[in-house]
Design a protein around this motif. Structure first.
Motif, PDB file in Angstrom:
ATOM      1  N   LEU A 127       0.813  -1.213   0.000  1.00 24.55           N
ATOM      2  CA  LEU A 127       0.000   0.000   0.000  1.00 24.55           C
ATOM      3  C   LEU A 127       0.850   1.269   0.000  1.00 24.55           C
ATOM      4  N   ILE A 128       2.114   1.155   0.330  1.00 19.16           N
ATOM      5  CA  ILE A 128       2.994   2.325   0.406  1.00 19.16           C
ATOM      6  C   ILE A 128       3.515   2.641  -0.986  1.00 19.16           C
ATOM      7  N   TYR A 140       0.294   6.894   1.113  1.00 22.52           N
ATOM      8  CA  TYR A 140      -0.636   5.769   1.120  1.00 22.52           C
ATOM      9  C   TYR A 140      -2.056   6.301   1.003  1.00 22.52           C
ATOM     10  N   PRO A 141      -3.036   5.463   0.659  1.00 17.04           N
ATOM     11  CA  PRO A 141      -4.387   5.955   0.361  1.00 17.04           C
ATOM     12  C   PRO A 141      -5.080   6.604   1.555  1.00 17.04           C
ATOM     13  N   ARG A 154      -2.998   9.000  11.330  1.00 17.98           N
ATOM     14  CA  ARG A 154      -1.801   9.089  10.495  1.00 17.98           C
ATOM     15  C   ARG A 154      -1.137   7.717  10.341  1.00 17.98           C
ATOM     16  N   PHE A 155       0.199   7.686  10.497  1.00 21.56           N
ATOM     17  CA  PHE A 155       0.961   6.471  10.211  1.00 21.56           C
ATOM     18  C   PHE A 155       0.735   5.361  11.223  1.00 21.56           C
ATOM     19  N   VAL A 204       7.428   7.136   5.125  1.00 16.69           N
ATOM     20  CA  VAL A 204       6.044   7.495   5.452  1.00 16.69           C
ATOM     21  C   VAL A 204       6.003   8.436   6.659  1.00 16.69           C
ATOM     22  N   ILE A 205       6.695   8.063   7.719  1.00 20.06           N
ATOM     23  CA  ILE A 205       6.692   8.862   8.944  1.00 20.06           C
ATOM     24  C   ILE A 205       7.275  10.248   8.685  1.00 20.06           C
ATOM     25  N   LYS A 206       8.391  10.304   7.977  1.00 16.84           N
ATOM     26  CA  LYS A 206       9.041  11.584   7.695  1.00 16.84           C
ATOM     27  C   LYS A 206       8.127  12.485   6.875  1.00 16.84           C
ATOM     28  N   ASN A 207       7.474  11.917   5.873  1.00 14.99           N
ATOM     29  CA  ASN A 207       6.558  12.710   5.046  1.00 14.99           C
ATOM     30  C   ASN A 207       5.476  13.375   5.888  1.00 14.99           C
TER      31      ASN A 207
END
Length: 409
Positions: free
Chosen positions: A276-277, A283-284, A293-294, A325-328
């Motif tokens: 999914l990433i 992600y969606p 969030r994450f 993902v977390i950084k974004n």
């Protein structure tokens, strides 16, 4: 000379951030771990600092669509959810490294927080009985204790242990909904069983059997009788079901070996989550509770932590993907308010994304993405080189494994 300096500044401003996402320039596993730790404690600091001083109710802001309906619940929400995500990292215990000393600080803050949260005489004594929501977040507190029994349970005083047990038992007056909430009752009873053998085995058995009956196939459970397109298989269902069954297995109360069955399904769902990433680490925007969030990737993080990733997903893929993902999301402007508290949103501050039950405290479920910090820094998860996750590799035209459904399980 001035022109040269100016061009260097312009080059770093425009080229640096974009180029930093190229794999060759990505931080290595050691640096990524440092970023995970730095981000987790950034999320934790306002909650644990205030609670350690018995000032959480005084200092914590409330953001919600209908604030008056959430005011009585937000403190246990923030603390229980945050601690559940931090617990595997804390369970590594203190040591002489800089990170080990930092863990010591947060273990001490957490123990003080548990004491204040469950002491009826404390200004920050939390609501475990009024309304239905306390069942949810007492369950996350129970989950935290199960994940860090040596650091967060054994180190409590006997008086605080008794307060915790009383607080957990007091939630028995709350009837769970006919959906994922049955697991909240189940994991509370599992914690009671684990710590003083007072768990209600009927409540545990009901939750497990009903959830198994709601299995829809290919690694996915219904949230109740129906299937929902959302992230609740990761937010709640699969992690809590695994942890309840782990307690049963360790206490010889799982004669049908449901733990192994659920583990196979969780491994399949971890494969789905990894796919999914997107190549960009997004992600969606799908389903309810998206401001968690994450935290949507709790199950993937748990699969890496407990080492039940599917065969075609490496630990380094997961580390690199979750880091991105977390950084974004964490660095989006507006994620935190001026005092460091999380604000409602998916990417930054987007209060319109909140359902009626979402408030500031709810947002701390995002900490569940950090379960991988329970792996020591020497683990291959952190020491291996960066490996592109599946979609990132595929969109570079590189090899990608065929996806296969889990059948008849």
């Amino acid at each position: 000379m001035m022109k040269s300096v100016l061009w260097i500044v312009i080059f770093c401003f425009f080229w640096g951030p974009c180029h930093s996402y190229g794999q060759g320039d990505m931080p290595d596993g050691k640096a990524q771990r440092a970023y995970y730790v730095q981000t987790l404690v950034r999320i934790a600091d306002p909650v644990l600092d205030a609670l350690s001083k018995n000032e959480l109710k005084k200092r914590m802001p409330l953001e919600a669509k209908y604030p008056d309906t959430r005011r009585d619940f937000m403190h246990l929400e923030a603390f229980g959810r945050l601690l559940a995500g931090m617990a595997p990292w804390l369970e590594l215990g203190p040591d002489d490294t800089e990170e080990g000393k930092l863990r010591k600080k947060y273990i001490d803050l957490s123990l003080t927080g548990i004491h204040h949260a469950t002491d009826p005489k404390s200004p920050d004594f939390m609501n475990f009985t009024e309304g239905k929501q306390p069942l949810v977040d007492a369950a996350f507190l129970a989950q935290a204790l199960l994940r860090a029994p040596h650091q967060l349970w054994d180190n409590l005083t006997e008086g605080t242990k008794e307060n915790v047990l009383n607080a957990l038992r007091s939630t028995r007056g709350i009837t769970p909904g006919y959906n994922n909430w049955i697991l909240f009752s189940g994991i509370i009873e599992a914690a009671l069983q684990q710590f003083d053998r007072s768990g209600d085995l009927m409540r545990i058995d009901y939750g497990v059997r009903q959830m198994l009956a709601w299995y829809k196939g290919d690694g996915i459970y219904g949230d109740g009788p129906e299937f929902h397109w959302d992230y609740y298989n990761s937010f709640v269902i699969q992690p809590m079901l695994l942890e309840i069954l782990q307690v049963l297995k360790e206490n010889d109360l799982d004669p049908e070996n449901n733990y192994d069955l659920v583990l196979k399904r969780a491994s399949r769902y971890a494969a789905v989550q990894e796919r999914l990433i997107s190549p960009e680490g997004t992600y969606p925007l799908l389903g309810r509770s998206i401001p968690y969030r994450f935290g949507a990737f709790q199950l993937l993080s748990k699969a890496a932590q407990l080492q039940f990733l599917p065969a075609n997903v490496t630990p380094q893929q997961v580390r690199y993907a979750l880091y991105t993902v977390i950084k974004n999301q964490i660095e989006a402007p507006g994620t935190f308010d001026k005092d460091g508290w999380l604000q409602i949103g998916f990417y930054g501050h987007q209060p319109e994304l909140a359902e009626n039950y979402i408030c500031t405290g709810s947002l701390y479920l995002c900490s569940q993405a950090f379960l991988v910090l329970g792996l020591p820094s020497s683990d291959v998860f952190w020491t291996g080189e960066n490996v592109d996750w599946t979609s990132k590799s595929a969109y570079k035209g590189k090899s990608a494994p065929i996806d296969k459904a889990l059948r008849n399980k």
